[in-house]
Write a protein that holds these residues in place. Sequence first.
Motif, PDB file in Angstrom:
ATOM      1  N   ASP A 144       0.842  -1.192   0.000  1.00  0.00           N
ATOM      2  CA  ASP A 144       0.000   0.000   0.000  1.00  0.00           C
ATOM      3  C   ASP A 144       0.881   1.247   0.000  1.00  0.00           C
ATOM      4  N   LEU A 145       0.851   2.004  -1.071  1.00  0.00           N
ATOM      5  CA  LEU A 145       1.752   3.145  -1.218  1.00  0.00           C
ATOM      6  C   LEU A 145       1.517   4.215  -0.163  1.00  0.00           C
ATOM      7  N   ALA A 146       0.242   4.467   0.169  1.00  0.00           N
ATOM      8  CA  ALA A 146      -0.062   5.478   1.182  1.00  0.00           C
ATOM      9  C   ALA A 146       0.493   5.053   2.540  1.00  0.00           C
ATOM     10  N   THR A 147       0.289   3.774   2.873  1.00  0.00           N
ATOM     11  CA  THR A 147       0.818   3.255   4.135  1.00  0.00           C
ATOM     12  C   THR A 147       2.338   3.304   4.134  1.00  0.00           C
ATOM     13  N   ALA A 148       2.928   2.954   3.001  1.00  0.00           N
ATOM     14  CA  ALA A 148       4.390   2.967   2.889  1.00  0.00           C
ATOM     15  C   ALA A 148       4.936   4.364   3.136  1.00  0.00           C
ATOM     16  N   ASP A 149       4.294   5.381   2.570  1.00  0.00           N
ATOM     17  CA  ASP A 149       4.743   6.763   2.773  1.00  0.00           C
ATOM     18  C   ASP A 149       4.659   7.157   4.241  1.00  0.00           C
ATOM     19  N   ASN A 150       3.576   6.743   4.897  1.00  0.00           N
ATOM     20  CA  ASN A 150       3.398   7.068   6.314  1.00  0.00           C
ATOM     21  C   ASN A 150       4.427   6.345   7.187  1.00  0.00           C
ATOM     22  N   LEU A 151       4.728   5.090   6.819  1.00  0.00           N
ATOM     23  CA  LEU A 151       5.689   4.320   7.599  1.00  0.00           C
ATOM     24  C   LEU A 151       7.091   4.904   7.499  1.00  0.00           C
ATOM     25  N   ALA A 152       7.445   5.366   6.325  1.00  0.00           N
ATOM     26  CA  ALA A 152       8.792   5.884   6.105  1.00  0.00           C
ATOM     27  C   ALA A 152       9.091   7.087   7.002  1.00  0.00           C
ATOM     28  N   THR A 153       8.053   7.812   7.383  1.00  0.00           N
ATOM     29  CA  THR A 153       8.245   9.017   8.207  1.00  0.00           C
ATOM     30  C   THR A 153       7.573   8.888   9.573  1.00  0.00           C
ATOM     31  N   PHE A 154       7.185   7.662   9.942  1.00  0.00           N
ATOM     32  CA  PHE A 154       6.465   7.439  11.194  1.00  0.00           C
ATOM     33  C   PHE A 154       7.317   7.861  12.387  1.00  0.00           C
ATOM     34  N   ASN A 155       6.720   8.599  13.313  1.00  0.00           N
ATOM     35  CA  ASN A 155       7.465   9.112  14.460  1.00  0.00           C
ATOM     36  C   ASN A 155       6.742   8.835  15.775  1.00  0.00           C
ATOM     37  N   GLY A 156       5.766   7.928  15.722  1.00  0.00           N
ATOM     38  CA  GLY A 156       5.000   7.622  16.923  1.00  0.00           C
ATOM     39  C   GLY A 156       5.567   6.437  17.686  1.00  0.00           C
ATOM     40  N   LYS A 157       4.770   5.938  18.607  1.00  0.00           N
ATOM     41  CA  LYS A 157       5.187   4.809  19.429  1.00  0.00           C
ATOM     42  C   LYS A 157       5.083   3.511  18.634  1.00  0.00           C
ATOM     43  N   ILE A 158       6.082   2.670  18.787  1.00  0.00           N
ATOM     44  CA  ILE A 158       6.093   1.366  18.129  1.00  0.00           C
ATOM     45  C   ILE A 158       6.102   0.277  19.190  1.00  0.00           C
ATOM     46  N   THR A 159       5.212  -0.689  19.041  1.00  0.00           N
ATOM     47  CA  THR A 159       5.228  -1.864  19.918  1.00  0.00           C
ATOM     48  C   THR A 159       5.682  -3.064  19.100  1.00  0.00           C
ATOM     49  N   TYR A 160       6.144  -4.083  19.817  1.00  0.00           N
ATOM     50  CA  TYR A 160       6.693  -5.259  19.140  1.00  0.00           C
ATOM     51  C   TYR A 160       6.026  -6.526  19.681  1.00  0.00           C
ATOM     52  N   ASP A 161       5.898  -7.505  18.796  1.00  0.00           N
ATOM     53  CA  ASP A 161       5.243  -8.747  19.202  1.00  0.00           C
ATOM     54  C   ASP A 161       5.851  -9.914  18.430  1.00  0.00           C
ATOM     55  N   TYR A 162       5.796 -11.087  19.049  1.00  0.00           N
ATOM     56  CA  TYR A 162       6.318 -12.295  18.399  1.00  0.00           C
ATOM     57  C   TYR A 162       5.613 -13.504  18.987  1.00  0.00           C
ATOM     58  N   ASP A 163       5.157 -14.411  18.141  1.00  0.00           N
ATOM     59  CA  ASP A 163       4.418 -15.606  18.564  1.00  0.00           C
ATOM     60  C   ASP A 163       5.335 -16.821  18.442  1.00  0.00           C
TER      61      ASP A 163
END
Length: 266
Positions: free
Chosen positions: A239-258
Amino acid sequence: MSKVWILILVLFSYNSFAAPKSELWSYWDVHSQSQQSIDHSQWQSILDTYLVTQGDLTLFRYASVTKADKQRLKTYLSSLASIDPRQYSKAEQYAYWVNLYNSLTVQLILDNYPVKSITKLGSLFSFGPWDDKLISVTGKSLTLNDIEHRILRPIWNDPRTHYAVNCASLGCPNLQPQAFTAQNTEQLLTQSAKVFINSDKGVKVSNGALQLSSIYDWFAVDFGGKKGVLQHIAQYHDDLATADNLATFNGKITYDYDWQLNETAK
């Protein structure tokens, strides 16, 4: 030792999991110009028979593996152990090490099946079997951590290696349905990166919140740090719009692994 203390130790090791650093084992950093190829057809036969695609996941039918195919896997691993990979091209070596890692992991599960998670294997005080010596190549005893963190990561310096090696867990990038070869490695690395990044277990965006696989936390250095992780993800996101937002994302990131086993009965 009481059950309470065992539980505390297990929980401590689970929560304190730290990824090994990339540290070159220079003995293996030798390549030739040979055009010889390594036969991975036995591994391919195992994958064709027991790997099943369900949605975004590839799952393994561990409970269905026949005695004959368990022997086929052991024969394949013996054939890899008899090879000196340093006598092959660098591209052939990459496929060799990835297939060796993945087939050893499947054998580990089969040898201990039934098991709910690979993290249950290994010694009492270890988090999983990754430091267990599993195979000898040219007289050198190797662990899974040796293959991933002392050979693959430092020699090739390609973060997509994290999509190639599979730890038999639902949270892990999928075990690829094709054995790696010198010819298909680039295609498989690109394909596996795209599939993982476009799945919820890789990248999940919801109401402005970003949840990433813990792989991007444990191995951020391989992607160039936090900013590099986001740029890498944006590169492969559909998703190009999502990709653009991710490239400049500056918010909180959480991590998960199953860590649940990547198995299916079907």
